[in-house]
Design a protein around this motif. Structure first.
Motif, mmCIF file in Angstrom:
data_model
loop_
_atom_site.group_PDB
_atom_site.id
_atom_site.type_symbol
_atom_site.label_atom_id
_atom_site.label_comp_id
_atom_site.label_asym_id
_atom_site.label_seq_id
_atom_site.Cartn_x
_atom_site.Cartn_y
_atom_site.Cartn_z
ATOM 1 N N ASP A 27 0.820 -1.221 0.000
ATOM 2 C CA ASP A 27 0.000 0.000 0.000
ATOM 3 C C ASP A 27 0.855 1.273 0.000
ATOM 4 O OD1 ASP A 27 0.936 0.384 2.576
ATOM 5 O OD2 ASP A 27 -0.934 -0.165 3.561
ATOM 6 N N CYS A 29 2.382 2.699 2.211
ATOM 7 C CA CYS A 29 2.216 3.521 3.421
ATOM 8 C C CYS A 29 1.482 4.823 3.086
ATOM 9 C CB CYS A 29 3.590 3.817 4.046
ATOM 10 S SG CYS A 29 3.496 4.364 5.765
ATOM 11 N N ASP A 30 0.571 4.745 2.121
ATOM 12 C CA ASP A 30 -0.133 5.926 1.617
ATOM 13 C C ASP A 30 -1.636 5.764 1.824
ATOM 14 O OD1 ASP A 30 -0.065 8.418 -0.334
ATOM 15 O OD2 ASP A 30 -1.608 7.059 -1.113
ATOM 16 N N ASP A 31 -2.273 6.784 2.396
ATOM 17 C CA ASP A 31 -3.703 6.700 2.720
ATOM 18 C C ASP A 31 -4.559 6.366 1.495
ATOM 19 O OD1 ASP A 31 -2.244 8.142 4.608
ATOM 20 O OD2 ASP A 31 -3.982 9.237 5.313
ATOM 21 N N ALA A 35 -6.597 2.890 0.667
ATOM 22 C CA ALA A 35 -8.047 2.847 0.482
ATOM 23 C C ALA A 35 -8.386 2.153 -0.834
ATOM 24 C CB ALA A 35 -8.622 4.260 0.504
ATOM 25 N N ASN A 56 -1.598 5.437 9.372
ATOM 26 C CA ASN A 56 -2.482 6.262 8.542
ATOM 27 C C ASN A 56 -3.124 5.430 7.432
ATOM 28 O OD1 ASN A 56 0.214 6.079 7.509
ATOM 29 N ND2 ASN A 56 -0.257 7.651 6.003
ATOM 30 N N ALA A 57 -2.355 4.525 6.842
ATOM 31 C CA ALA A 57 -2.886 3.664 5.785
ATOM 32 C C ALA A 57 -3.905 2.678 6.350
ATOM 33 C CB ALA A 57 -1.745 2.920 5.099
ATOM 34 N N ALA A 60 -7.253 4.418 7.065
ATOM 35 C CA ALA A 60 -7.975 4.712 5.826
ATOM 36 C C ALA A 60 -8.589 3.442 5.237
ATOM 37 C CB ALA A 60 -7.031 5.359 4.814
#
Length: 271
Positions: A27, A29-31, A35, A56-57, A60
């Protein structure tokens, strides 16, 4: 995480006739990406999701999993919001919470430096702030008023900070390796021999290799290291052990759900 999940799936497939298959997705490490990953996995109706490692990921993605009743077992995400603000009944945590480190640090400071000044410093990130605030709260409950300070990630000059905390007998820093190294260097250069205690994120090769002699004697909080179930002489990383356990827990819940009359949803059995 992948290592632990694969080992568990292979064992269950071999011993119980199950047919677990592991799919690995990054992912970043990104919101937003997390998602998107969550929406794709929910659409595929996957049985179980392990992860997402970054808080944070995970938060989300959990919103998507909660609405679709896709089972998520967080094995590395320790931010309290994941379960304090639970997105739905299919969201579970198998790892500890960040604040636990703060409590552990405070207990150590209280027992080892009773009657002497101690300091708590953090870098203002959500991860570090959560840990530091729990440490401060625990110390204050024990009638200890610590010196407190914050730094900004990326800074390399800590003269003002050192002036504030150099009288402490011990310093607990919650944050990351670069800042931890510069702070302990600055303390030593100022003549301070304070015990330096750090959160687990600092316990890296980057820290010891970058800061050499300054890193000697620094104490780090570390998670419990589990033994491999099939070989007690071999240690698993904390992430691998928890992922292994999560797959086994899910398999057990699945069997119980299918055996119930009427048949339950797996998330109801997990609860």
């Amino acid at each position: 995480i992948e290592q632990g999940a694969r080992r568990a799936a292979e064992t269950l497939n071999a011993t119980t006739g199950a047919d677990f298959a592991i799919e690995v997705i990054d992912d970043g490490c990104d919101d937003a990406k997390a998602a998107g990953v969550a929406r794709a996995l929910a659409a595929k109706r996957v049985a179980l999701v392990l992860g997402h490692p970054c808080a944070n990921a995970a938060i989300a993605a959990a919103d998507i999993y909660g609405k679709s009743e896709t089972v998520l077992i967080a094995t590395a995400t320790r931010h309290p919001s994941l379960t304090d603000k639970r997105a739905g009944p299919s969201i579970f945590r198998l790892t500890g919470r960040d604040g636990t480190q703060g409590k552990a640090a405070a207990r150590y400071l209280h027992e080892a430096f009773k009657g002497r000044p101690v300091a708590v410093v953090h870098d203002r990130t959500l991860y570090a702030k959560t840990i530091a605030e729990q440490a401060i709260e625990t110390l204050k409950a024990a009638k200890i008023d610590p010196i407190t300070a914050t730094v900004i990630g990326g800074d390399k000059e800590y003269a003002r900070l050192v002036a504030k905390i150099k009288g402490a007998s011990a310093v607990f820093f919650a944050g990351f390796p670069l800042e931890a190294g510069f702070i302990v260097q600055a303390l030593r250069n100022a003549g301070s021999d304070a015990r330096f205690l750090v959160s687990d994120s600092v316990a890296t090769n980057e820290f010891t290799q970058s800061f050499g002699d300054s890193a000697k004697g620094v104490m780090a909080l570390l998670p419990h290291v589990a033994q491999a179930i099939d070989d007690p002489s071999r240690e698993l990383s904390s992430d691998a052990a928890l992922a292994h356990a999560a797959v086994e827990i899910y398999a057990s819940a699945l069997n119980r759900a299918r055996a119930s009359k009427p048949e339950k949803k797996v998330m109801e059995t997990l609860s």
